[in-house]
Motif scaffolding. Sequence first.
Motif, mmCIF file in Angstrom:
data_model
loop_
_atom_site.group_PDB
_atom_site.id
_atom_site.type_symbol
_atom_site.label_atom_id
_atom_site.label_comp_id
_atom_site.label_asym_id
_atom_site.label_seq_id
_atom_site.Cartn_x
_atom_site.Cartn_y
_atom_site.Cartn_z
ATOM 1 N N ALA A 187 -60.288 -21.256 -26.990
ATOM 2 C CA ALA A 187 -60.398 -20.720 -28.349
ATOM 3 C C ALA A 187 -60.918 -21.759 -29.347
ATOM 4 N N LYS A 188 -60.832 -23.046 -29.005
ATOM 5 C CA LYS A 188 -61.130 -24.084 -30.001
ATOM 6 C C LYS A 188 -62.146 -25.095 -29.491
ATOM 7 N N PRO A 189 -63.383 -24.653 -29.264
ATOM 8 C CA PRO A 189 -64.381 -25.568 -28.703
ATOM 9 C C PRO A 189 -64.695 -26.755 -29.612
ATOM 10 N N TYR A 190 -64.455 -26.628 -30.918
ATOM 11 C CA TYR A 190 -64.754 -27.738 -31.819
ATOM 12 C C TYR A 190 -63.874 -28.950 -31.507
ATOM 13 N N ARG A 192 -62.636 -29.807 -28.630
ATOM 14 C CA ARG A 192 -63.132 -30.446 -27.409
ATOM 15 C C ARG A 192 -64.346 -31.307 -27.766
ATOM 16 N N ALA A 193 -65.230 -30.769 -28.579
ATOM 17 C CA ALA A 193 -66.416 -31.541 -28.990
ATOM 18 C C ALA A 193 -66.002 -32.804 -29.731
ATOM 19 N N GLN A 194 -64.962 -32.704 -30.548
ATOM 20 C CA GLN A 194 -64.472 -33.875 -31.275
ATOM 21 C C GLN A 194 -64.029 -34.959 -30.290
ATOM 22 N N GLU A 196 -65.069 -35.348 -27.287
ATOM 23 C CA GLU A 196 -66.241 -35.860 -26.566
ATOM 24 C C GLU A 196 -67.084 -36.797 -27.436
ATOM 25 N N VAL A 197 -67.197 -36.493 -28.716
ATOM 26 C CA VAL A 197 -67.926 -37.414 -29.604
ATOM 27 C C VAL A 197 -67.265 -38.784 -29.579
ATOM 28 N N LEU A 437 -60.493 -27.232 -38.785
ATOM 29 C CA LEU A 437 -60.828 -26.763 -37.437
ATOM 30 C C LEU A 437 -59.969 -25.569 -37.010
ATOM 31 N N PRO A 440 -60.865 -20.185 -38.098
ATOM 32 C CA PRO A 440 -60.847 -18.817 -37.552
ATOM 33 C C PRO A 440 -59.460 -18.168 -37.637
#
Lengths: 446, 446
Positions: A187-190, A192-194, A196-197, A437, A440
């Motif tokens: 539900a929270k791909p942002y 995960r991206a955080q 990974e950055v 974040l 939604p």
Amino acid sequence: MAEPNHPAHETREHALQRIHELTQPTGAAVPSQVPTHWYNVAADLPEPVPPHLHPGTNQPLQPEDLEPLFAKALIEQEVSTERYIEIPQTVREIYAQWRPSPLVRALRLERALGTKAHIYYKYEGGSPAGSHKPNTAVAQAYYNAIEGVTKLTTETGAGQWGASLSLAGALLGLEVEVWQVRASYDAKPYRRAQMEVYGGTCHPSPSTLTEAGRAMLAKDPNTTGSLGMAISEAVEVAAGDPHAHYALGSVLNHVMLHQSVIGEEAMQQLTELGESVPDVIFGCAGGGSNLAGLTFPFMGRNLREGTTTRLVACEPAACPSLTQGEYRYDFGDVAGLTPLLKMYTLGRDFVPPAIHAGGLRYHGMSPIVSHAVHLGLMDAIAVAQNDAFAAGVLFARAEGIIPAPESTHAVAGAIAHARQAADGEVIVLGLSGNGVLDLPAYEQYV
Amino acid sequence: MAEPNHPAHETREHALQRIHELTQPTGAAVPSQVPTHWYNVAADLPEPVPPHLHPGTNQPLQPEDLEPLFAKALIEQEVSTERYIEIPQTVREIYAQWRPSPLVRALRLERALGTKAHIYYKYEGGSPAGSHKPNTAVAQAYYNAIEGVTKLTTETGAGQWGASLSLAGALLGLEVEVWQVRASYDAKPYRRAQMEVYGGTCHPSPSTLTEAGRAMLAKDPNTTGSLGMAISEAVEVAAGDPHAHYALGSVLNHVMLHQSVIGEEAMQQLTELGESVPDVIFGCAGGGSNLAGLTFPFMGRNLREGTTTRLVACEPAACPSLTQGEYRYDFGDVAGLTPLLKMYTLGRDFVPPAIHAGGLRYHGMSPIVSHAVHLGLMDAIAVAQNDAFAAGVLFARAEGIIPAPESTHAVAGAIAHARQAADGEVIVLGLSGNGVLDLPAYEQYV
């Protein structure tokens, strides 16, 4: 393509050298308002916190039992009864990027409520990860780094903790591997991206990467996961790697210790404003670390000096460990790999309803927070999700900051109190993070 | 269900009373480091900025030409040559929530680069909307509110501006209606949610709600939109409503003026650090407001006192108005509803390639920034997207903050310069926002 934090095929010697350099102070100026020491409430409690127990023997844990998972300095902090523990200079320098965090009089919220109470919020959402979690992530990464650890594993729910530990790993050169509760991972791909950055790696939990995860998937292939399951996976991987340790974002005593900078600063800031003894403090409670960080310095003062600041834990009605749980020994995880902790618990198999947004989904509660509630040093209330979001929207429109869904529970507690408060009553609430974040979840509510 | 900012069926009298209350100062303490005045570079330029022209007559605009769209106070600021303009106390109080914004020595980045230059970043991402945009949104909302306007319309690209104006609308009680470039509306649902939490309304542009939008859709039903198209829609709606005005987030002189608080603070902060005259300042440039806000106070000092701080605009190679555009009069929007502005422009029909992430997608450039570049008071460079993201990841892992994709252009400029800088050279970069809501763009890169 971004360079990884930890180049492929790097020798251990090179990694240690790289990490060593990053643990050195840079010489950055640190404002005097950034605390020099963490405050340890164990020094002031009228009865000691019940010890953690070895799951095999049911006897109090010995420090060496924890050494496969934690840095020695953190194990010492876990059982320390020293009142103040010095903060390493490198950690203070990193803290200084967002600390002291602001303590703000919510004058526009007061006007919107028509209250004559004074409402203050202590805002931790200005950290690079957006919450209070880096206060302990940086400390944990630091102690592991100086003890020769090159990798940390952890679990995360909504993702605040996984992002914070990934941030700390980037700053101090450690590899970070995160197991995120499947429901949030999807539900929270942002988040995960955080991670990974910052160079971290994030897996959904349960995963097929661990024995514990495979067993959980065999039992229920469609499980949406839980923090207890993700902890089992992260602990298993750390225990099997001689250069890796495990990091926990809440619950344990040393985590509460690191978060004490929140309350120490708040006490100083209130004193400077001439409101040194607030009437009541509201903090949201999941595992307990933000609540403890904000309130324990005030609890210690209540115990030492007889002040009477009321302390209130605000937990979600959907995951009500303090208000509905049992106070007993339980495991911190589903698989039973962790020590037994004396805490308010809903049972380690508890999975909160899917409708419940955000964090605060843990089945248990910090043993030291549990102990304080059990002794009557702190109160607890449960807040329904709709009331929490309504308070969050009211706060956002009055003060501008969109609170994290977790923090809205404290906002709701404070607003309900303020509507009936006496003139001049001083109310402090812990705004543990921002909700950017989690928009939604807000949108569904709005 | 959340209560709207502007209750349904509210009488105009009631709305004006509600808005009046919100425009009053609360009495909040404002730190002395928050500027008391905005700085207007027009007072120090060697030649006046070419005037905006009426699109029908090609004659310089008269103030009354702008009154259907803008508050009188803002129209005065647009043409003012006063050096300092006082900031209203209510605006200063709101600024004080995140101002003075931090100026931070990037010691960990310097160590990662192995440079002996001194790198500072001025960080605007700590505002509730996550960027510098609220500096002008709050000012514009305030002046409209005290002149009896109850609604603002605007356009937004990536969404930073729409969110910022929605925030300002919530704080000051105004209804806010936003047209967002379709490509971003579809790709960035978090920004829309942010606007809605603040009580704003957001439509994809082109929309069927306006004549301009319907005409654009008739011409190309599959268009992904552009800022120029969205401006046409927002202007049309404001012009047709006697109680509504339009707000622009960049480009115009009064917007540059409001952003000057960034550079005024930075100059004071550098002076306190003993680095009062930096060698070079890098700012990212889309419409120009962050760049102007950071650099114009230094440009003014260069002109008045003969200091030689070099000022560098960093624009995306995919939307290179300053480095590839023509310096001529052009419309600010696609439909040709705005005045003619003398600026570097790629042509009002320009649509940047879809691969280009984030903001900085405008076809033109602030007339006053264009004028400064034309006079040689400021340099401009173009940065490729991959280089910008690489710089952003490097910065995030060293300093913790994930820069907005817009800001990474300035980070890239500063890092490239620092790699070849002399010992002790002082480099300042503008970190106009954080990239938390742009994490998917980073993920694609990582």
